[in-house]
Motif scaffolding. Structure first.
Motif, PDB file in Angstrom:
ATOM      1  N   TYR A   1       0.843  -0.593   0.065  1.00 36.74           N
ATOM      2  CA  TYR A   1       0.192  -0.016   0.250  1.00 36.74           C
ATOM      3  C   TYR A   1       0.855   1.338   0.078  1.00 36.74           C
ATOM      4  O   TYR A   1       1.981   1.190   0.311  1.00 36.74           O
ATOM      5  CB  TYR A   1      -1.192   0.032   1.772  1.00 36.74           C
ATOM      6  CG  TYR A   1      -2.164  -1.043   1.144  1.00 36.74           C
ATOM      7  CD1 TYR A   1      -2.351  -1.855   0.121  1.00 36.74           C
ATOM      8  CD2 TYR A   1      -2.880  -1.274   1.845  1.00 36.74           C
ATOM      9  CE1 TYR A   1      -3.473  -2.463   0.161  1.00 36.74           C
ATOM     10  CE2 TYR A   1      -3.467  -2.295   2.487  1.00 36.74           C
ATOM     11  CZ  TYR A   1      -3.820  -2.844   1.021  1.00 36.74           C
ATOM     12  OH  TYR A   1      -5.204  -3.864   1.362  1.00 36.74           O
ATOM     13  N   ASP A   2       0.026   2.244  -0.373  1.00 40.68           N
ATOM     14  CA  ASP A   2       1.318   3.370  -0.116  1.00 40.68           C
ATOM     15  C   ASP A   2       2.127   4.132   0.558  1.00 40.68           C
ATOM     16  O   ASP A   2       2.649   3.950   0.874  1.00 40.68           O
ATOM     17  CB  ASP A   2      -0.037   4.542  -1.024  1.00 40.68           C
ATOM     18  CG  ASP A   2      -0.317   4.987  -2.144  1.00 40.68           C
ATOM     19  OD1 ASP A   2      -0.077   4.111  -3.038  1.00 40.68           O
ATOM     20  OD2 ASP A   2      -1.420   5.047  -2.572  1.00 40.68           O
ATOM     21  N   ASP A   3       1.534   3.673   2.193  1.00 45.23           N
ATOM     22  CA  ASP A   3       2.216   3.999   3.329  1.00 45.23           C
ATOM     23  C   ASP A   3       3.415   2.662   3.401  1.00 45.23           C
ATOM     24  O   ASP A   3       3.785   3.485   3.822  1.00 45.23           O
ATOM     25  CB  ASP A   3       0.924   4.293   4.389  1.00 45.23           C
ATOM     26  CG  ASP A   3       0.804   2.376   5.122  1.00 45.23           C
ATOM     27  OD1 ASP A   3       0.591   1.828   3.743  1.00 45.23           O
ATOM     28  OD2 ASP A   3      -0.129   1.739   5.764  1.00 45.23           O
ATOM     29  N   GLN A   4       2.917   2.014   2.795  1.00 44.39           N
ATOM     30  CA  GLN A   4       4.440   0.640   3.273  1.00 44.39           C
ATOM     31  C   GLN A   4       5.333   1.410   1.670  1.00 44.39           C
ATOM     32  O   GLN A   4       6.645   1.689   2.845  1.00 44.39           O
ATOM     33  CB  GLN A   4       4.029  -0.476   2.576  1.00 44.39           C
ATOM     34  CG  GLN A   4       3.263  -1.272   3.933  1.00 44.39           C
ATOM     35  CD  GLN A   4       2.204  -2.004   3.399  1.00 44.39           C
ATOM     36  OE1 GLN A   4       1.599  -2.049   1.860  1.00 44.39           O
ATOM     37  NE2 GLN A   4       2.134  -3.203   4.429  1.00 44.39           N
ATOM     38  N   ARG A   5       5.313   1.815   0.723  1.00 40.91           N
ATOM     39  CA  ARG A   5       6.260   2.371  -0.155  1.00 40.91           C
ATOM     40  C   ARG A   5       6.363   3.493  -0.149  1.00 40.91           C
ATOM     41  O   ARG A   5       8.109   3.624   0.144  1.00 40.91           O
ATOM     42  CB  ARG A   5       5.215   2.833  -1.353  1.00 40.91           C
ATOM     43  CG  ARG A   5       5.042   2.026  -2.199  1.00 40.91           C
ATOM     44  CD  ARG A   5       3.652   1.693  -3.660  1.00 40.91           C
ATOM     45  NE  ARG A   5       2.985   0.790  -4.482  1.00 40.91           N
ATOM     46  CZ  ARG A   5       1.918   0.780  -4.542  1.00 40.91           C
ATOM     47  NH1 ARG A   5       1.239   1.415  -3.697  1.00 40.91           N
ATOM     48  NH2 ARG A   5       2.011  -0.121  -5.444  1.00 40.91           N
ATOM     49  N   ALA A   6       5.779   4.375   0.634  1.00 44.86           N
ATOM     50  CA  ALA A   6       6.693   5.933   1.472  1.00 44.86           C
ATOM     51  C   ALA A   6       7.404   4.666   2.484  1.00 44.86           C
ATOM     52  O   ALA A   6       9.199   6.214   2.524  1.00 44.86           O
ATOM     53  CB  ALA A   6       5.115   6.299   2.102  1.00 44.86           C
TER      54      ALA A   6
END
Length: 427
Positions: free
Chosen positions: A280-285
């Motif tokens: 998910y986006d927070d994990q990518r960040a």
């Protein structure tokens, strides 16, 4: 057919891209892609893993001769499929020498083969090829199911069982689970096209694997894996230990086994988690921020694994006895903290659609790495870069180092690198 090169003019104007394509053509033979045109060890052979990566670059480039070499690669590997369905790690067609691995077989050779077959078919529409390949793919599918051993959704990978064949991780290795997920997605799409119906058992298996990956390899403060925990006690122990280590909850765990979790950062697995739309986006960040702290200034490539295992580390004894011909995993070399153009190229492809500036920054470093000299010759396309000296290491003229650059350049020009990925909401 695959898109023409005219759609990728932006990526085709740089010297790095042109040099990389030229080396890919040197790797292309009538039997398929060689890992390297350099006559060194067994690199001058048709490899499943390397051939698939070169094939993805070929499809992205739209180069018809290179795409034909991908087709030949897959045909050669299928011709030497083993009696239980196993795809060779590498083949020397002239002498018909076939290797399925060293002290253990190569699980990821099978996974990359399935992925490459699907991507070739999706890009070219070559229905005759995929229909002829169905028996080969079905034998691989059966074998992969057997390699789950306990029929609970995750592949069990022996030590030396994938690309990191001289590193020390085994069990339920994340890198292989991610490739397995992509292979299952690919098989679902092929089945639907060929048979005109959905294989519900296969679709359910892919969905289950997706949830197992998300639940068991990323630890979240105050949360638990619930019913998706592969082993609840093992999961809880791993989560508590991760909180005390460098990186904590900032990246995907590399593996777990019956004896516990591994905690070093596996760059390839973390890149694939995003590229294959598991993250998910927070994990990518979080992973992006962690990578930014690791990449050395001026040579912003990703290390294979971090932190480096040094002689005073408890894992050193195990590491230094795990090699095929000679020990190569000295600190900051090879898998032990060496910087890899291969992994960086996939990271550029992942960044291309969400952070173009960062993608271009890493791609520039990748081109600089490929241009480094070896033996007095520029553009050596080294296997890896030393993690502190920033010098070229490993085998020169490495085909997948060239492919990584082509993948990066083409991704930034808008070319798809993988066509059969799922969404970030399901398998």
């Amino acid at each position: 057919m695959a898109e023409s090169q005219d759609t990728r003019k932006e990526g085709a104007v740089t010297e790095g891209h042109a040099q990389a394509l030229a080396l890919m053509h040197r790797c292309a033979t009538a039997d398929g892609f060689l890992a390297s045109p350099t006559e060194h060890a067994n690199y001058h052979r048709v490899w499943a893993r390397d051939g698939a990566v070169l094939g993805l670059a070929a499809l992205a480039s739209g180069d018809e001769a290179l795409i034909a070499s991908l087709r030949a690669t897959l045909a050669t590997l299928a011709r030497y499929q083993g009696p239980h369905g196993e795809i060779p790690s590498n083949v020397e067609p002239t002498t018909e020498r076939v290797s399925f691995g060293g002290t253990a077989g190569r699980v990821d050779a099978n996974l990359w083969f399935v992925i490459a077959c699907g991507e070739y078919w999706a890009a070219t529409g070559d229905d005759a090829f995929i229909e002829a390949m169905l028996p080969t793919l079905e034998r691989i599918r059966f074998l992969l199911g057997a390699w789950e051993f306990n029929n609970r959704g995750l592949l069990y990978v022996p030590q030396t069982g994938d690309w990191a064949d001289e590193y020390i991780q085994s069990g339920y290795v994340l890198y292989d689970q991610l490739l397995y997920l992509q292979a299952l997605r690919t098989l679902c799409r092929i089945h639907g096209h060929v048979h005109g119906s959905t294989d519900h058992a296969l679709l359910e298996r892919a969905g289950r694997l997706y949830h197992l990956i998300r639940a068991n390899y990323w630890f979240i403060d105050g949360d638990s894996a619930g019913e998706d925990a592969y082993h609840p006690v093992l999961y809880q122990r791993g989560k508590e230990a991760a909180a005390c280590r460098e990186g904590g909850h900032r990246y995907w765990m590399p593996f777990f086994s019956p004896t516990g979790y591994g905690f070093r950062f596996d760059a390839f697995a973390n890149v694939l988690a995003s590229l294959l739309r598991v993250a998910y986006d927070d994990q990518r960040a979080a992973v992006d921020a962690f990578i930014a702290e690791l990449a050395p200034r001026g040579m912003e490539l990703l290390p294979a694994f971090h932190p480096v295992i040094s002689p005073d580390d408890s894992a050193w004894q195990e590491l230094q006895t795990n090699f095929s011909f000679e020990f190569r995993n000295h600190p900051h070399e090879y898998h032990n903290g060496g910087l890899w153009p291969l992994i960086t190229g996939f990271y550029v492809a992942d960044l291309a659609g969400r952070d173009e500036a960062a993608a271009r920054h890493h791609l520039a470093a990748l081109d600089r790495a490929n241009a480094l000299p070896m033996g007095g010759e520029p553009w050596s396309f080294p296997e890896y870069i030393h993690g502190t000296r920033l010098t070229a290491g490993g085998t020169r003229h490495q085909g997948w180092s060239a492919a990584a650059a082509v993948i990066g350049h083409c991704a930034l020009a808008g070319a798809p690198i993988l066509r059969l990925t799922g969404s970030s909401d399901d398998g």
